[in-house]
Design a protein around this motif. Structure first.
Motif, PDB file in Angstrom:
ATOM      1  N   LEU A 169       0.845  -1.128   0.107  1.00 50.70           N
ATOM      2  CA  LEU A 169       0.023  -0.042   0.146  1.00 50.70           C
ATOM      3  C   LEU A 169       0.890   1.203   0.044  1.00 50.70           C
ATOM      4  N   SER A 170       0.691   2.064  -0.989  1.00 49.34           N
ATOM      5  CA  SER A 170       1.550   3.217  -1.109  1.00 49.34           C
ATOM      6  C   SER A 170       1.003   4.183  -2.149  1.00 49.34           C
ATOM      7  N   SER A 171       1.607   5.323  -2.165  1.00 46.84           N
ATOM      8  CA  SER A 171       1.218   6.239  -3.384  1.00 46.84           C
ATOM      9  C   SER A 171       2.612   6.988  -3.681  1.00 46.84           C
ATOM     10  N   SER A 172       2.418   7.813  -4.939  1.00 46.91           N
ATOM     11  CA  SER A 172       3.725   8.551  -5.264  1.00 46.91           C
ATOM     12  C   SER A 172       3.102  10.004  -5.457  1.00 46.91           C
ATOM     13  N   THR A 173       4.469  10.732  -5.855  1.00 48.06           N
ATOM     14  CA  THR A 173       4.249  12.107  -6.181  1.00 48.06           C
ATOM     15  C   THR A 173       3.657  12.443  -7.435  1.00 48.06           C
ATOM     16  N   SER A 174       3.495  11.435  -8.133  1.00 45.97           N
ATOM     17  CA  SER A 174       2.960  11.641  -9.708  1.00 45.97           C
ATOM     18  C   SER A 174       1.576  12.086  -9.465  1.00 45.97           C
ATOM     19  N   GLY A 175       0.825  12.102  -8.672  1.00 46.76           N
ATOM     20  CA  GLY A 175      -0.765  12.595  -8.716  1.00 46.76           C
ATOM     21  C   GLY A 175      -1.342  12.042  -7.540  1.00 46.76           C
ATOM     22  N   ASN A 176      -2.706  12.741  -7.614  1.00 41.72           N
ATOM     23  CA  ASN A 176      -3.545  12.633  -6.552  1.00 41.72           C
ATOM     24  C   ASN A 176      -4.059  10.953  -6.526  1.00 41.72           C
ATOM     25  N   SER A 177      -4.225  10.525  -7.766  1.00 39.76           N
ATOM     26  CA  SER A 177      -4.759   9.049  -7.638  1.00 39.76           C
ATOM     27  C   SER A 177      -3.665   8.163  -8.238  1.00 39.76           C
ATOM     28  N   SER A 178      -2.565   8.101  -7.483  1.00 38.66           N
ATOM     29  CA  SER A 178      -1.362   7.035  -7.727  1.00 38.66           C
ATOM     30  C   SER A 178      -1.367   6.161  -6.704  1.00 38.66           C
ATOM     31  N   PRO A 184     -14.910 -11.878   4.742  1.00 36.12           N
ATOM     32  CA  PRO A 184     -15.036 -10.521   5.504  1.00 36.12           C
ATOM     33  C   PRO A 184     -14.437  -9.361   4.740  1.00 36.12           C
ATOM     34  N   PRO A 185     -14.678  -8.134   4.819  1.00 41.06           N
ATOM     35  CA  PRO A 185     -14.415  -7.095   4.465  1.00 41.06           C
ATOM     36  C   PRO A 185     -12.811  -6.729   4.952  1.00 41.06           C
ATOM     37  N   VAL A 186     -11.998  -5.982   3.924  1.00 41.34           N
ATOM     38  CA  VAL A 186     -10.954  -5.220   4.339  1.00 41.34           C
ATOM     39  C   VAL A 186     -11.211  -3.698   4.106  1.00 41.34           C
ATOM     40  N   THR A 187     -10.527  -2.978   5.183  1.00 40.64           N
ATOM     41  CA  THR A 187     -10.560  -1.508   4.865  1.00 40.64           C
ATOM     42  C   THR A 187      -9.351  -1.053   5.142  1.00 40.64           C
ATOM     43  N   PHE A 188      -8.799  -0.120   4.013  1.00 40.82           N
ATOM     44  CA  PHE A 188      -7.677   0.708   4.348  1.00 40.82           C
ATOM     45  C   PHE A 188      -7.849   2.034   3.804  1.00 40.82           C
ATOM     46  N   THR A 189      -6.806   2.945   4.211  1.00 40.12           N
ATOM     47  CA  THR A 189      -6.631   4.251   3.805  1.00 40.12           C
ATOM     48  C   THR A 189      -5.439   4.539   3.006  1.00 40.12           C
ATOM     49  N   VAL A 190      -5.272   5.052   1.836  1.00 45.84           N
ATOM     50  CA  VAL A 190      -4.201   5.229   1.156  1.00 45.84           C
ATOM     51  C   VAL A 190      -3.408   6.199   1.613  1.00 45.84           C
ATOM     52  N   PRO A 191      -2.134   6.184   2.222  1.00 44.04           N
ATOM     53  CA  PRO A 191      -1.363   7.023   2.709  1.00 44.04           C
ATOM     54  C   PRO A 191      -0.661   8.130   1.529  1.00 44.04           C
ATOM     55  N   PRO A 192      -0.236   9.290   2.151  1.00 45.21           N
ATOM     56  CA  PRO A 192       0.514  10.023   1.202  1.00 45.21           C
ATOM     57  C   PRO A 192       1.810   9.351   0.870  1.00 45.21           C
ATOM     58  N   PRO A 193       2.381   9.882  -0.334  1.00 47.91           N
ATOM     59  CA  PRO A 193       3.742   9.559  -0.512  1.00 47.91           C
ATOM     60  C   PRO A 193       4.781   9.586   0.451  1.00 47.91           C
ATOM     61  N   SER A 194       5.634   8.541   0.788  1.00 45.93           N
ATOM     62  CA  SER A 194       6.619   8.443   1.828  1.00 45.93           C
ATOM     63  C   SER A 194       7.757   9.388   1.363  1.00 45.93           C
ATOM     64  N   ASN A 195       7.848   9.647  -0.124  1.00 47.76           N
ATOM     65  CA  ASN A 195       9.017  10.293  -0.363  1.00 47.76           C
ATOM     66  C   ASN A 195       8.661  11.851  -0.878  1.00 47.76           C
ATOM     67  N   ALA A 196       7.678  12.386  -0.478  1.00 51.89           N
ATOM     68  CA  ALA A 196       7.283  13.780  -0.704  1.00 51.89           C
ATOM     69  C   ALA A 196       8.209  14.810  -0.110  1.00 51.89           C
ATOM     70  N   SER A 197       8.315  15.943  -0.774  1.00 54.10           N
ATOM     71  CA  SER A 197       9.271  16.934  -0.517  1.00 54.10           C
ATOM     72  C   SER A 197       8.875  17.628   0.833  1.00 54.10           C
ATOM     73  N   CYS A 198       7.747  17.306   1.393  1.00 52.81           N
ATOM     74  CA  CYS A 198       7.532  18.029   2.530  1.00 52.81           C
ATOM     75  C   CYS A 198       6.640  16.937   3.467  1.00 52.81           C
ATOM     76  N   ALA A 199       6.802  16.873   4.940  1.00 54.78           N
ATOM     77  CA  ALA A 199       6.359  16.308   5.703  1.00 54.78           C
ATOM     78  C   ALA A 199       5.528  16.924   7.078  1.00 54.78           C
ATOM     79  N   VAL A 200       4.450  16.439   7.316  1.00 54.54           N
ATOM     80  CA  VAL A 200       3.479  17.026   8.322  1.00 54.54           C
ATOM     81  C   VAL A 200       3.373  16.159   9.532  1.00 54.54           C
ATOM     82  N   CYS A 209       1.991  16.144   1.264  1.00 52.65           N
ATOM     83  CA  CYS A 209       2.913  15.965   2.153  1.00 52.65           C
ATOM     84  C   CYS A 209       3.017  14.454   2.876  1.00 52.65           C
ATOM     85  N   ALA A 210       3.887  13.925   3.079  1.00 51.24           N
ATOM     86  CA  ALA A 210       4.147  12.867   3.831  1.00 51.24           C
ATOM     87  C   ALA A 210       3.767  12.874   5.038  1.00 51.24           C
ATOM     88  N   ASN A 211       3.157  12.067   6.050  1.00 52.24           N
ATOM     89  CA  ASN A 211       3.017  12.136   7.260  1.00 52.24           C
ATOM     90  C   ASN A 211       4.143  11.631   8.241  1.00 52.24           C
TER      91      ASN A 211
END
Length: 719
Positions: free
Chosen positions: A520-529, A600-616, A716-718
């Motif tokens: 489970l991950s995302s990238s800086t390429s876009g909001n739907s990555s 049984p269902p599985v639920t998850f939330t897509v995280p922000p990209p870990s390699n983003a140029s900012c972190a919060v 930004c990354a968390n």
């Protein structure tokens, strides 16, 4: 009998009810005038699984001060109602009770209520025990000896052990109903119940968490399989989000879960909604999904563990309105199923016998209410009206019994929706393929013709209909030819058992196992990555071999969308939106097209990209009833400085809002918050420079953290 001891001071109960019920009165549906049956549309989605009904899910509290706890009729009554878990030794008594001597320090122990007596009833009723060990005046060694007796010596099979009852009621926040010998004055003098919070030290959530770790170590040394559960405040109910500078500078849940960390084993909440009317009480179950979501969010944020691995137990639940009459039966059935559909492992009604209240009794829709929290009469008279004979079931007993007509352990809960908020529905797919539907008509004045539609399920025969009527004293049953509609009278509970697939000598595949998420991950390429991989244990073949698996994404409105079909037990997902939550389940299909029950269902939330140029980094710094404060630190990871910045985020809960902020210019539109730099902090240095802002906000009881922050439009990354 008279003279029952209340679980806690009535004033505290009412205070809890008043806070938990806040905000429900204005939106409570109003009863309509009696009329001919109106139409309601109900849709059941047989492919949208909500998980299996756990074993030991339908629970009930017992108490050592109850002389009727182990009466001869009790096991049979419990079995008939499908009650398959019993909690012991009884609410706040848990924190003064020594299981070895069967003595409650400063309290009353009824004859024949020892642990051995209790276990005799539990075993006769085939009910799983849920045990609360003495935190208030006990020790880890005393708790460990109980585990030794129950698990090793007698092999009773106790899975869940709570460390204390409502420990936050020990004076930390000004209310004093729970005994806690860990408290002391500033000079070190021990104190227990009755201390003023400004004079009480050593008994806040930090002390509790430290001691939970000690209890956990001692108890798991005896049985590594024991789930040792920590007490949490219920999101939205007092004293959630309340702080005390001396003993609780941060909220209870944040403090406890942060201290437990990876050792968080299971957690406990209690649930006493109410308000001032039946309508407000009956609508309160709509809060449950938010409560569970917030608890899971807190487990993830503070304990930093997967909340799916941490069982949630609701070890006390009841309403505070019309306790012995039909509204509470409606509430009981809806409340149990709503908790279970949201993934909790056990719900325990308060309680077996409690005794009549002391306030003047009332008549509710023609039925006598005694103000008794028990499901069985104690035969007492504390308010001028004598209860019926001992062991006479009150209405909530039948509300719970209706659940045994709906489903049992291992059956699959599936999504169902109603077009009328006063007609609540819950659906269960049985192992043989049949579908059962609970219809809870919470309108006291209107009958409804409920038109039934099915997705992913085909009725094949005549339904059986079970009914618990308004002011009834038994459950009736009949059969009808139509599976497309049923008429429900005012203030009734109805279960429709609909025959379906699985007949004709053909066995469908078994349900696939619980899916898990990896990659489970995302990238800086876009909001739907966002990307992820679902993997699930294979289904067991029925009459014919499994040909493929269908993966469904569930929507918030109760529908589901087929997103992929594969012959493998894994599926890659892509194009996921950063910060969005997704729920998936899987259906197996055999070579003749016969579908299984959903996994049984599985639920998850897509995280922000870990390699983003900012972190919060976001953290609640203080909280109080109706509000909270938080601090946000923004880190610039880029090689160049940021000159002029705007930070944006959205609230996950509609009740959250910024009231005032500092170190920037704050604004909010809808759920979206924007903060722009002040004149003096517009530059964030390169390669690790930071900017800090903060605010005070308002809430309606729940304040989960935002999931996505963007700096000048960049996610930004968390941190």
């Amino acid at each position: 009998m008279s003279g029952k001891i209340p679980r806690k001071p009535v004033g505290v109960l009412l205070a809890l009810a008043g806070v938990i019920g806040t905000g429900t009165l204005a939106s409570a549906p109003q009863a309509t005038a009696a009329s001919a049956a109106s139409a309601v549309s109900v849709t059941v989605n047989g492919t949208a699984g909500l998980g299996s009904i756990p074993g030991g899910a339908i629970g009930l509290n017992t108490a050592v001060y109850d002389s009727n706890m182990n009466d001869t009729p009790i096991p049979g009554l419990l079995k008939a109602a499908g009650i398959n878990a019993l909690r012991y030794p009884g609410g706040s008594y848990s924190d003064i009770y020594n299981w070895q001597t069967n003595v409650a320090q400063g309290g009353y122990d009824a004859p024949n209520t020892s642990f051995a007596n209790f276990m005799g009833t539990a075993q006769a009723a085939s009910a799983s025990p849920v045990i609360t060990v003495n935190y208030g005046t006990g020790t880890p060694a005393l708790a460990a000896s109980w585990v030794q007796n129950a698990t090793v010596t007698n092999k009773y099979g106790v899975s869940y052990w709570e460390v204390g009852n409502e420990v936050y009621g020990n004076g930390t926040y000004g209310a004093n109903w729970e005994t806690d010998a860990h408290c002391q004055t500033s000079s070190g003098t021990p104190v227990t119940v009755g201390s003023e919070p400004s004079q009480t030290y050593g008994c806040g959530p930090g002390t509790y968490a430290t001691n939970v770790l000690s209890y956990m170590s001692a108890m798991k040394a005896v049985s590594s399989n024991a789930h040792v559960c920590a007490v949490l405040t219920t999101p939205g109910g007092w004293p959630d989000n309340v702080t005390n500078p001396q003993t609780s500078p941060l909220p209870w849940n944040q403090t406890v879960l942060t201290a437990l960390g990876a050792k968080t084993d299971c957690v406990i909440v209690h649930y006493y909604p109410g308000g001032s009317s039946a309508a407000a009480m009956l609508t309160a179950t709509s809060q449950i999904s938010g409560i569970v979501s917030t608890v899971k969010s807190e487990i993830s944020q503070y304990a930093k563990v997967d909340p799916a691995s941490v069982p949630i137990l609701v070890s006390e639940a009841n309403s505070n309105v019309d306790m012995d009459t039909q509204p509470n039966a409606l509430f009981a059935a809806d409340m149990y199923m709503t908790w279970l559909e949201n993934g909790v492992s056990n719900v325990d009604w308060w309680d077996e016998h409690n005794g009549p209240g002391t306030n003047p009794p009332s008549i509710v829709n023609g039925a006598q209410d005694y103000g008794d929290y028990g499901i069985f009469s104690s035969g007492g008279n504390n308010s001028g009206v004598t209860e019926p004979a001992v062991e006479t079931p009150f209405a909530p007993y039948y509300g719970i019994e209706m659940l045994s007509k709906l489903g049992g352990p291992g059956d699959t809960m599936v999504n169902s929706t109603s077009s009328n908020a006063l007609v609540r529905v819950h659906a269960v797919r049985r192992a043989g393929g049949n579908l059962d539907l609970l219809i809870d008509n919470e309108d006291p004045g209107t009958s409804y013709t409920v038109n039934l539609a099915y997705n992913g399920f085909t009725p094949t025969g005549s339904p059986t209909v079970f009914t618990f009527a308004n002011n009834g004293n038994s459950i009736t049953s009949t059969t009808q030819s139509s599976a497309s509609s049923v008429t429900v009278a005012p203030y009734t509970l109805t279960v429709v058992q609909v025959p379906g697939s699985g007949g004709g000598g053909v066995t469908a595949p078994g349900a696939p196992g619980q899916p898990t998420v990896s990659g489970l991950s995302s990238s800086t390429s876009g909001n739907s990555s966002g990307v992820a991989t679902l993997t699930w244990p294979p289904a067991t073949a029925g009459t014919y071999p499994v040909a493929n698996y269908q993966v469904y994404r569930q929507s918030s409105g109760g529908g589901s969308t087929l997103v992929g079909t594969t012959s493998a037990t894994t599926l890659n997902l892509s194009g996921l939106t950063i910060g969005a939550a997704y729920t998936y389940d899987v259906v197996a299909v055999d070579s003749h097209g016969n579908p299984s029950l959903p996994s049984p269902p599985v639920t998850f939330t897509v995280p922000p990209p870990s390699n983003a140029s900012c972190a919060v980094h976001y953290a609640i710094s203080s909280s109080w009833s109706g509000g909270f404060g938080a601090a946000i630190t923004v880190t610039n990871r880029a090689a160049t400085a940021v000159n002029g910045w705007t930070l944006t985020f959205s609230w996950p809960d509609s009740g959250e809002a910024v009231q005032s902020g500092w170190n920037g210019t704050w604004s909010q539109t809808g759920s979206t918050v924007t903060v722009a730099n002040a004149a003096w902090n517009g530059t964030i240095a390169a390669s690790g420079g930071t900017a800090s802002v903060g605010f005070n906000g308002t809430d309606t009881g729940q304040d989960p953290a935002p999931t996505v922050f963007a700096l000048n439009g960049t996610v930004c990354a968390n941190n």
